[in-house]
Design a protein around this motif. Structure first.
Motif, PDB file in Angstrom:
ATOM      1  N   LEU A  21       0.825  -1.214   0.000  1.00 31.21           N
ATOM      2  CA  LEU A  21       0.000   0.000   0.000  1.00 31.21           C
ATOM      3  C   LEU A  21       0.856   1.260   0.000  1.00 31.21           C
ATOM      4  N   SER A  22       1.936   1.246   0.767  1.00 30.30           N
ATOM      5  CA  SER A  22       2.791   2.432   0.801  1.00 30.30           C
ATOM      6  C   SER A  22       3.493   2.649  -0.539  1.00 30.30           C
ATOM      7  N   LEU A  23       3.899   1.582  -1.213  1.00 33.07           N
ATOM      8  CA  LEU A  23       4.526   1.742  -2.526  1.00 33.07           C
ATOM      9  C   LEU A  23       3.534   2.254  -3.564  1.00 33.07           C
ATOM     10  N   ILE A  24       2.314   1.757  -3.521  1.00 31.26           N
ATOM     11  CA  ILE A  24       1.292   2.247  -4.451  1.00 31.26           C
ATOM     12  C   ILE A  24       0.977   3.710  -4.165  1.00 31.26           C
ATOM     13  N   GLY A  27       3.760   5.789  -5.568  1.00 28.36           N
ATOM     14  CA  GLY A  27       3.633   5.893  -7.019  1.00 28.36           C
ATOM     15  C   GLY A  27       2.505   6.810  -7.445  1.00 28.36           C
ATOM     16  N   ALA A  28       1.438   6.851  -6.668  1.00 25.31           N
ATOM     17  CA  ALA A  28       0.277   7.651  -7.054  1.00 25.31           C
ATOM     18  C   ALA A  28       0.431   9.119  -6.669  1.00 25.31           C
ATOM     19  N   GLY A  36       6.613   6.532 -11.050  1.00 25.35           N
ATOM     20  CA  GLY A  36       5.382   6.221 -10.326  1.00 25.35           C
ATOM     21  C   GLY A  36       4.774   4.903 -10.765  1.00 25.35           C
ATOM     22  N   TRP A  37       4.841   4.639 -12.068  1.00 20.90           N
ATOM     23  CA  TRP A  37       4.330   3.362 -12.576  1.00 20.90           C
ATOM     24  C   TRP A  37       5.141   2.200 -12.029  1.00 20.90           C
ATOM     25  N   GLY A  38       6.448   2.390 -11.903  1.00 14.05           N
ATOM     26  CA  GLY A  38       7.300   1.339 -11.351  1.00 14.05           C
ATOM     27  C   GLY A  38       6.991   1.065  -9.889  1.00 14.05           C
ATOM     28  N   PHE A  39       6.808   2.129  -9.107  1.00 12.60           N
ATOM     29  CA  PHE A  39       6.454   1.951  -7.701  1.00 12.60           C
ATOM     30  C   PHE A  39       5.123   1.230  -7.567  1.00 12.60           C
ATOM     31  N   ALA A  40       4.152   1.595  -8.377  1.00 10.50           N
ATOM     32  CA  ALA A  40       2.843   0.952  -8.307  1.00 10.50           C
ATOM     33  C   ALA A  40       2.931  -0.514  -8.718  1.00 10.50           C
TER      34      ALA A  40
END
Length: 60
Positions: A21-24, A27-28, A36-40
């Motif tokens: 959740l924190s990575l998404i 990214g958001a 951001g796409w990579g983190f998500a």
């Protein structure tokens, strides 16, 4: 408190859900470019691993 295999898998599942959740969220809300796409994507991967850990409870 004795930690058996199911308790360890349960803790690992919750920790991976929190990290996913924190990575998404990073990214958001933090990165507006391609990063951001990579983190998500990595956050979704953490969700997949958490799902596997949850499925392994009681079977290992």
């Amino acid at each position: 408190m004795a930690m058996n295999k199911n308790t360890v898998l349960s803790w690992a599942t919750w920790i991976m859900i929190f990290v996913g959740l924190s990575l998404i969220a990073l990214g958001a809300f933090r990165y507006d470019d391609v990063a951001g796409w990579g983190f998500a994507a990595v956050g979704v991967g953490f969700f997949a691993n958490a799902w596997v850990f949850n499925a392994l409870k009681g079977r290992v």
